[in-house]
Design a protein around this motif. Sequence first.
Motif, mmCIF file in Angstrom:
data_model
loop_
_atom_site.group_PDB
_atom_site.id
_atom_site.type_symbol
_atom_site.label_atom_id
_atom_site.label_comp_id
_atom_site.label_asym_id
_atom_site.label_seq_id
_atom_site.Cartn_x
_atom_site.Cartn_y
_atom_site.Cartn_z
ATOM 1 N N GLN A 36 0.843 -1.192 0.000
ATOM 2 C CA GLN A 36 0.000 0.000 0.000
ATOM 3 C C GLN A 36 0.877 1.241 0.000
ATOM 4 O O GLN A 36 2.028 1.201 0.453
ATOM 5 C CB GLN A 36 -0.887 0.001 1.255
ATOM 6 C CG GLN A 36 -1.863 -1.140 1.319
ATOM 7 C CD GLN A 36 -2.930 -1.030 0.242
ATOM 8 O OE1 GLN A 36 -3.770 -0.155 0.269
ATOM 9 N NE2 GLN A 36 -2.862 -1.911 -0.749
ATOM 10 N N HIS A 85 4.635 0.905 -1.349
ATOM 11 C CA HIS A 85 4.385 0.026 -2.483
ATOM 12 C C HIS A 85 5.592 -0.105 -3.394
ATOM 13 O O HIS A 85 5.588 -0.916 -4.301
ATOM 14 C CB HIS A 85 3.233 0.606 -3.310
ATOM 15 C CG HIS A 85 3.571 1.942 -3.891
ATOM 16 N ND1 HIS A 85 3.305 3.117 -3.235
ATOM 17 C CD2 HIS A 85 4.193 2.280 -5.032
ATOM 18 C CE1 HIS A 85 3.731 4.132 -3.965
ATOM 19 N NE2 HIS A 85 4.294 3.650 -5.048
ATOM 20 N N GLY A 126 -6.204 2.777 0.555
ATOM 21 C CA GLY A 126 -6.388 1.770 -0.475
ATOM 22 C C GLY A 126 -6.802 2.394 -1.788
ATOM 23 O O GLY A 126 -6.226 2.105 -2.846
ATOM 24 N N THR A 149 -3.985 4.344 -3.307
ATOM 25 C CA THR A 149 -3.004 3.414 -3.865
ATOM 26 C C THR A 149 -3.461 2.898 -5.206
ATOM 27 O O THR A 149 -2.681 2.837 -6.172
ATOM 28 C CB THR A 149 -2.785 2.237 -2.911
ATOM 29 O OG1 THR A 149 -2.484 2.729 -1.621
ATOM 30 C CG2 THR A 149 -1.666 1.348 -3.391
ATOM 31 N N ALA A 150 -4.703 2.511 -5.272
ATOM 32 C CA ALA A 150 -5.261 1.980 -6.516
ATOM 33 C C ALA A 150 -5.092 2.983 -7.644
ATOM 34 O O ALA A 150 -4.586 2.663 -8.734
ATOM 35 C CB ALA A 150 -6.738 1.638 -6.310
ATOM 36 N N SER A 205 -2.515 -1.765 -7.677
ATOM 37 C CA SER A 205 -3.789 -1.080 -7.822
ATOM 38 C C SER A 205 -4.935 -1.953 -7.294
ATOM 39 O O SER A 205 -5.796 -1.500 -6.542
ATOM 40 C CB SER A 205 -3.981 -0.756 -9.300
ATOM 41 O OG SER A 205 -5.240 -0.189 -9.503
ATOM 42 N N GLY A 228 -5.039 -2.220 -3.714
ATOM 43 C CA GLY A 228 -5.700 -1.030 -3.187
ATOM 44 C C GLY A 228 -7.205 -1.223 -3.160
ATOM 45 O O GLY A 228 -7.879 -0.864 -2.181
ATOM 46 N N TYR A 229 -7.723 -1.816 -4.197
ATOM 47 C CA TYR A 229 -9.161 -2.130 -4.224
ATOM 48 C C TYR A 229 -9.555 -2.945 -3.008
ATOM 49 O O TYR A 229 -10.503 -2.638 -2.292
ATOM 50 C CB TYR A 229 -9.479 -2.945 -5.486
ATOM 51 C CG TYR A 229 -10.016 -2.116 -6.622
ATOM 52 C CD1 TYR A 229 -11.372 -1.781 -6.672
ATOM 53 C CD2 TYR A 229 -9.199 -1.705 -7.656
ATOM 54 C CE1 TYR A 229 -11.866 -1.026 -7.722
ATOM 55 C CE2 TYR A 229 -9.680 -0.959 -8.701
ATOM 56 C CZ TYR A 229 -11.021 -0.623 -8.744
ATOM 57 O OH TYR A 229 -11.505 0.096 -9.763
ATOM 58 N N ALA A 239 -9.360 -1.077 0.161
ATOM 59 C CA ALA A 239 -10.445 -0.102 0.238
ATOM 60 C C ALA A 239 -11.733 -0.800 0.666
ATOM 61 O O ALA A 239 -12.481 -0.301 1.516
ATOM 62 C CB ALA A 239 -10.617 0.584 -1.113
ATOM 63 N N THR A 282 -10.065 4.557 -11.341
ATOM 64 C CA THR A 282 -9.083 3.471 -11.464
ATOM 65 C C THR A 282 -9.617 2.381 -12.386
ATOM 66 O O THR A 282 -8.867 1.817 -13.201
ATOM 67 C CB THR A 282 -8.788 2.872 -10.097
ATOM 68 O OG1 THR A 282 -8.357 3.908 -9.235
ATOM 69 C CG2 THR A 282 -7.680 1.824 -10.189
#
Lengths: 100, 608, 324, 164
Positions: free
Chosen positions: B233, B237, B288, B291-292, B315, B318-319, B322, B420
């Motif tokens: 994250q 990352h 998250g 990050t995505a 990415s 991140g999803y 999240a 995203t």
Amino acid sequence: MIGLSSYLVLAALMFSIGLFGVLTRRNAVGILLGIELMLNAVNINLVAFARFHGDLLGLVFTLFTLSITVAEVAVGLAIVIVIFRVRRTVEADRLDLLRW
Amino acid sequence: MTPDVALPLLVLALPFAAFLLLAVVGPLRRTGRPAGLVSIAAIAISFAAALTVWARELVAERTWGWIPADGGPIATVGVLVDPLANAMLVLVTLVALLVQVYSLAYLGDERPGALGRYYTYQSLFVFSMLGLVLAPGFVQMFVFWELVGLCSYLLIGFWYERPAAARAAVKAFWITKLGDVGFIVGIVLLWSATGTFEFTDLFEKAQANALAVPGLATIMFLIYLGAVGKSAQFPLHVWLPDAMEGPTPVSALIHAATMVTAGVYMVTRTEPLFALVPEVLTLIAWVGAFTALLAATMACVEGDIKRVLAYSTVSQLGYMMAAAGAGASPAGFLHLLTHGLFKALLFLAAGAVIHAVGTNDIFRMGGLFRAMPQTAVVFVVGTLALAGVPPLAGFFSKEAVLGGVWEAHLTGPFLMLALTALLTAFYMFRVVFVAFFGRAHAGGHPHEAPWLMRGPLWLLAILTLAVGIRLALGGGEAHEEAPGWLPPLSVGLATVGFVLAWAMYQRGAVDPARVAAVLRPLDYLARRRYGLDGLYAGVYRGIILGLSRLIGWIDRYLVDGILNALTALTLRAGDALRYIQSGRAQDYVYGVAFGVLLLFVWAQLWRR
Amino acid sequence: MAWHAIEAFIVLNVLLGLVAYVTLLERKFAARMQSRIGPYYVGRPHGWLQPIADALKLMMKEDIVPATSDRAVYNLAPIVFLVPCLLIFATLPFAPTLGVADLNIGVLFFLAVSSLEIVGLFMGGWGSNNKYALLSAMRAVNQIISYDLPFIFAALVPVVLAGSMQMSSIVAAQQGLWFVAYPLIGQLAFLAFVVATLAAENRVPFDILEAESELVAGFRVEYSGMKFALIQLGEYAHMLGTSFLGALLFLGGWLGPGPAALGPLWLLLKAMVIFLLVTWVRWSFVRIRVDHILAISWKLLMPATLVLLLAAGFVVATRGAGGG
Amino acid sequence: MTLEAVGFWVVAVVLLASSLAVVLTPNLFHAVLYLAAALVATGAIFLLLEQPFLFAVQLLLYAGGVVTIVVFAIMLTERLIGERVRQTSRHLVNGAIVAAAVFAGIAGFLLRSPLATPRPGPVDDATVAIGRALVGPFAVTLELLGVLLVTALLGALYFARSDE
């Protein structure tokens, strides 16, 4: 009356005289003589203490000291003779091979 | 031993047995392929066992005391089997099995010794990951967490002769360790607050509202830091793209399906605890989502096919985070599973491409559809799944995630995630068009991969499809509350991304350079990874170099100075004092006499 | 105390007379061995007054001191030489109750005092500042160092056998059997004692330190007149004392037939026997080379006497002290 | 003033005088002779302390042994020439100061220490007791002494032998 301390002071004087000889003599044999004086002073002390304390130990140790002294003189003089052979001198202050 | 935990234990034990066998029996390891077969056999049986466990929907817990103490052991080891773990077991063993089979061909050119070493690491990794999945408490989880990190280090640095690989391995190791520091501190704090490491105990306490300890938010944040490192994250990352220096199957296994999901798995596993601290959850969601988005933008400008996939992984992670942050951890976990499948598929396919072409650069590929149609087909399947096109697996899980985030009223993250989704479709199809449909480049004669590699690819593609259809038919329980406009929006976003990619890279209607010129600052930043790597390097260098300079100065002037002073003093003193050694015995007698006199003085003045 | 002094005075004078006439005895004995008459004219017909005449002559002679001599040492040497030689008689008893001091360490005292003699000897040799004298002194030192130990060991054998260092006790221990008659150990020890005595007294065949042919007269070459007389006196006193010691240690001292009053006479007789034995040897043997002398001491006498001492100790340990 | 006191003072004067002469006389040979005197005087001290046995041993070992060896060594090293026998001393003042200081130190101790001054009555001859002690409690020491003497003898032999 002659007390213990008289003998001890006498021994101390003799010891100091011997020390003086050891410190000041140039000749190695002379130094040995000084050492003999010192050892004898010690013997006087031992015998005096033994006598005044009624203890045998001092006498025995005097005997030991005497014997060891003889050994010391024998070896010491042998060394002196060897040194004389090698260096042609027995002047103690010229024997400074071990100086810095 | 109850039969309940026998099977999970078998799942766990087999890879370890393979590892021990390969590690201890050197001759076997050095044979290469047979060693791989041993490992594959172990993981295959393990997979079968995991499948059985999953099919039986086993729920069991069994612990053994580990660190003894008065009034029960402080820490325990054991297995905790529940649906979460079951699914994870299946995913891990499946992907590991396929990857190992695939590797047999992919790394066929390696020296036998190196190949044996590879499979040794692989077995150890699988064992570690499974141990992490089955962990019934924080301590065991942490132990295996670190083991996983170690294996990651070993596998990334598999080609340790290459400086880049060695550097990447070290980087991955250290950066994840940054997060792990927070993790272990959090664990210990939690223990000192509650007196237990066990998940079951903790969850019971959480349910009974007995966990209202002060600073719980801080504790959970620290634990979350571990996930930040492991699951790449923002801002930790940066190690994942570099980790692509390892063999591609390794990337498929640990950087797509298993290790990087450990963070998500951990957060999901301890969701009842995180639920107590909504502010941390919100933070998780924001981080998250950010990050995505960030990773997606970087993926858009990346030319290295594996790095595109790596950013994509970041990415997607991140999803998942999240979703977990939004309180929709089932959705996140679902995405974890589906993503594990199709990202492994993508990586392996990319590996096949690289294997065939001999380069990572998509702009030096092109026209591969004709050369290796099967690979192209499965790659497209994976791309569609990642982009979220129904009825493939990715569509449902991503939609569930979006729905969960929307439900949690996290508008900002939702918008970022939606954007995203668009970018995801864009960069994936960019790869597809450039690499598979673009004009063919000369150089080499790309050919289809051997069946050992193709088999896993097809299997994964079919699974992706099958899971998607299964989700479509069964109706994922995750998206029951999702608003009705969400599927069309999702599909629409994917379509826009697809169209953009097509227009820019297939049709040439829009010149990518002009777009880049328009979005110049963004492009500039994305190409430089937003300066994060540079920043880290700078900070690292600053700190290390500064410290080194300081220590160097101390060493040179303070330590050496003292030593020099001492030696100089000693020398001088020696120079001065050596004249004492006159070599004349009588001078020494003077010394003795003075010593005796000193004794006299001492005895007469102080002794009384 | 006073009695002791008087006694000592009497003993000393008797002894001095004895010593003087011992010289006459030796000369007569030597003459007989060589088929001569010896001293004849002074106090004829047997030269009875010869020792007195000799003494008077020496006393009246001019006392010559070498110009380059170490004067103090030169002058003191005869006295230092003589004093220990006379002192040894202090511990010699002539009868059970007749003697200056019958110390219970008598034998040791005798040995210690007689070892002082050497100091006077090398004082004389050194003080004369004469090459021959010095060489003689060096030889003397050499020889005396070498023969002191066998002499002491030999003398210690009776001590061990008697279990005492007191002369009277040793004599008393020989009541039944003189130590010289003690099987094997006694004879050997006595032999060693005589040999060591010869060497310690620098008599032929161990007289390399005066060896007339090479060193003229040894360490006393520069002495004349009264000092020479003192040295001669000391030498003969020492010889006499050693003879007495031998008589006491090995020959049963004053033990003998007849009344106890005859004891001193018996002792004197025995001492004279030893003295004449030594003299006999002196006129019968040739001089031995210096390295042979040392070799005899270190390689033969010393180990032999040590073994004897050990054997005596062993006998005493198994059979008990007290002789016979 | 008892007889013993008279004896003590006489002996003490002789002892100290000869000791001083040992360290002061320029003639090494004279020094040895003075040493002999000092040693005999020491023996006399032993006699005063009623230890005739030690007196005898002292005479035997020192006067008969040590002094003789020293003279021998002098004769060997001075090569029979009288000149070299004259020896000099160095740092006379320093030596005197140090020696005096040491004496002062010892005397300081003596003055401060409580000493058993009353002399016990006359003792029997200690010879037998010494002998028993030597082969009894001090047997090991005696043996060690024997080893030492043998070692010294061998050492002296080794040193003094001429290189052939």
